[in-house]
Scaffold this motif. Structure first.
Motif, PDB file in Angstrom:
ATOM      1  N   ASP A 186       0.871  -1.171   0.000  1.00  0.00           N
ATOM      2  CA  ASP A 186       0.000   0.000   0.000  1.00  0.00           C
ATOM      3  C   ASP A 186       0.914   1.229   0.000  1.00  0.00           C
ATOM      4  O   ASP A 186       2.013   1.173  -0.572  1.00  0.00           O
ATOM      5  CB  ASP A 186      -0.968  -0.058   1.187  1.00  0.00           C
ATOM      6  N   CYS A 255      -2.240  -1.139  -6.313  1.00  0.00           N
ATOM      7  CA  CYS A 255      -3.144   0.030  -6.336  1.00  0.00           C
ATOM      8  C   CYS A 255      -2.402   1.346  -6.137  1.00  0.00           C
ATOM      9  O   CYS A 255      -3.052   2.370  -5.913  1.00  0.00           O
ATOM     10  CB  CYS A 255      -4.171  -0.068  -5.220  1.00  0.00           C
ATOM     11  N   ASN A 301      -6.026  -6.608  -2.862  1.00  0.00           N
ATOM     12  CA  ASN A 301      -5.640  -5.225  -3.160  1.00  0.00           C
ATOM     13  C   ASN A 301      -5.572  -4.444  -1.861  1.00  0.00           C
ATOM     14  O   ASN A 301      -5.983  -4.918  -0.800  1.00  0.00           O
ATOM     15  CB  ASN A 301      -6.607  -4.620  -4.190  1.00  0.00           C
ATOM     16  N   GLN A 315      -9.413   5.748  -1.743  1.00  0.00           N
ATOM     17  CA  GLN A 315      -9.967   4.412  -1.974  1.00  0.00           C
ATOM     18  C   GLN A 315     -10.612   4.384  -3.357  1.00  0.00           C
ATOM     19  O   GLN A 315     -10.580   5.368  -4.092  1.00  0.00           O
ATOM     20  CB  GLN A 315     -10.989   4.095  -0.866  1.00  0.00           C
ATOM     21  N   THR A 340      -8.873  -6.867   1.215  1.00  0.00           N
ATOM     22  CA  THR A 340      -8.465  -5.476   1.378  1.00  0.00           C
ATOM     23  C   THR A 340      -7.947  -5.236   2.790  1.00  0.00           C
ATOM     24  O   THR A 340      -8.290  -5.986   3.708  1.00  0.00           O
ATOM     25  CB  THR A 340      -9.687  -4.562   1.100  1.00  0.00           C
ATOM     26  N   GLU A 366     -16.524  -8.377  -0.253  1.00  0.00           N
ATOM     27  CA  GLU A 366     -15.218  -7.796   0.089  1.00  0.00           C
ATOM     28  C   GLU A 366     -14.939  -8.072   1.564  1.00  0.00           C
ATOM     29  O   GLU A 366     -15.786  -7.795   2.420  1.00  0.00           O
ATOM     30  CB  GLU A 366     -15.216  -6.287  -0.180  1.00  0.00           C
ATOM     31  N   VAL A 368     -12.412  -6.964   4.437  1.00  0.00           N
ATOM     32  CA  VAL A 368     -11.404  -5.967   4.794  1.00  0.00           C
ATOM     33  C   VAL A 368     -10.833  -6.343   6.156  1.00  0.00           C
ATOM     34  O   VAL A 368     -11.584  -6.426   7.133  1.00  0.00           O
ATOM     35  CB  VAL A 368     -12.020  -4.557   4.860  1.00  0.00           C
TER      36      VAL A 368
END
Ligand SMILES: [Fe+2]
Length: 449
Positions: A186, A255, A301, A315, A340, A366, A368
């Motif tokens: 990240d 990303c 990601n 984001q 995530t 998703e 997270v």
């Protein structure tokens, strides 16, 4: 490394080439050797080696070890993937991110390393943080660091030393020895909130290119990446993927490197050509999603995909056209799952076919994961739970530290959101289950289990 925290970032090694032998065996005592080889550890790569091991059997347990002279590394283990297209009964992994070593103990890794059912660990960013470590942010009780750690890291030597410091944690070492790892970065692997080639603190672009180059190089040296990810200056390719037989296809996304800058206005934010992944990566992942044999199609990601708040530019909310293209591609695949990190909270969300149309239906989910240590102890309602839970597609919010354990089978995905109540005082907090969901194959929703 004889002196892992040597301030020059070289672990106490002389700046000479060092021959390394590696062995892969079918037993932990290394009586039954399956493969062996040599690699040359170069000071230019901080004496890291990235050997490719070939000729192993599929779906088989192995042990590995590195040897230099009479010194041998701890023994690591791994299980090879099933053969292409083979049926696999199950595959389990830990999902983790955001390990600010100075904010707390890696208790989450102590528990993850002890999970009975574990084939892989997936790091989705902030494996290191670049900030100076001072009295103000050193919340990990019992820890002390010297002056070399007090400044924001900028040089290759400083990035190397930062990996060495974070990797000194025994629980992180235990996770690495227990299972193979895959990783995407990240922002903090370089600098907070950077955008593509631009620093968020106004560092001139040519100087920042040097910073990116050394940061990516230290990431390559310290993470289990293939030689194809060796950086070329400020450019490198960490996108990769693999299939777990016919059960699952994993695709790892970058990303940060290719994202467009923060939008100047709403028109720029909603421009159709605006990109998060860059053209080549977007084509690559679209191809993997639209022509896939796998039951589960898992993307890893760094930043949240689900629509939460239009003004969260960092984001996917800041890239609505690119998000829609990715959602369209995900909808083409069976059972898409996005993994995530980034927000230091556990969140579970259903992904809509079109977030501008609440009736468009759910196409995937998703997961997270919260931070391992970043932001210290935390609490279940830390941060802004209402912002997230006000959305019908958000099914969980928890602001404690922890990890997610995910088990895939041909019938379902079970996601377990594990938390610990404290990390600052010590590493003894017991693990707790914040929530568990099942996602039936063919019906991608989050059902409390
Ligand atoms: Fe983080």
């Amino acid at each position: 490394a004889p002196e892992p925290l040597a301030e020059d970032g070289h672990g106490g090694m002389d700046l000479t080439d060092v021959p390394v032998r590696w062995h892969v065996a079918r037993d932990p005592e290394f009586r039954d050797i399956a493969a062996r080889g040599r690699a040359l550890a170069l000071p230019q790569l901080a004496h890291s080696v990235h050997p490719r091991v070939e000729g192993l059997d599929p779906a088989t347990d192995y042990y590995y070890q590195f040897t230099v002279g009479r010194q041998s590394s701890p023994v690591g283990r791994f299980r090879t993937l099933p053969a292409a297209g083979a049926e696999a009964e199950s595959f389990s992994f830990g999902l983790v991110s955001c390990q600010a070593w100075y904010h707390g103990h890696f208790t989450a890794y102590r528990h993850l390393a002890e999970e009975e059912d574990l084939d892989l660990v997936v790091f989705v960013g902030d494996y290191i943080y670049e900030y100076g470590i001072t009295e103000t942010n050193l919340w990990r009780q019992g820890a002390a660091v010297g002056p070399a750690h007090e400044v924001e890291i900028e040089t290759l030597e400083q990035y190397r030393l930062r990996y060495a410091l974070f990797k000194s944690d025994p629980h992180l070492q235990a996770v690495h020895a227990r299972v193979p790892a895959i990783a995407v970065w990240d922002d903090h692997e370089v600098q907070n909130d950077y955008w593509g080639t631009l620093s968020d603190t106004g560092i001139p672009e040519d100087l920042f290119a040097h910073r990116i180059a050394v940061a990516y190089r230290a990431f390559y040296e310290n993470m289990p990446l293939d030689v194809t990810a060796l950086p070329d200056g400020p450019d490198t390719d960490i996108t990769t993927g693999f299939d777990v037989g016919a059960l699952a296809r994993f695709s790892l996304l970058d990303c940060r490197q290719f994202r467009d800058p923060e939008p100047a206005d709403r028109e720029e934010q909603y421009a159709p050509e605006r990109t998060m992944l860059g053209t080549a990566q977007e084509e690559w992942v679209t191809g993997r999603l639209t022509d896939t044999p796998a039951t589960w199609n898992v993307l890893a990601n760094a930043v949240v995909l689900a629509a939460i708040r239009e003004q969260t530019y960092g984001q996917w909310d800041g890239y609505p056209a690119a998000r829609q293209r990715l959602l369209d591609a995900m909808a083409e695949s069976s059972n898409p799952v996005m993994l995530t990190g980034d927000i230091h909270k556990h969140v579970a969300a259903e992904l809509l076919a079109d977030f501008t149309d609440p009736g468009s239906g759910t196409i995937g989910v998703e997961l997270v994961c919260t931070s391992v240590a970043s932001d210290g102890d935390g609490s279940a309602d830390a941060g802004n739970p209402d912002l997230w839970l006000d959305h019908e597609h958000v099914k969980l919010y928890d602001g404690r530290r922890g990890y997610v354990h995910v088990r895939l089978t041909p019938q379902e995905m079970i996601s377990s959101f594990v938390v610990v109540d404290w990390v600052e005082a010590d590493d003894t907090a017991p693990k707790q289950l914040a929530a568990r969901f099942t996602t039936p194959a063919g019906d991608p929703q989050l059902i409390p289990a």
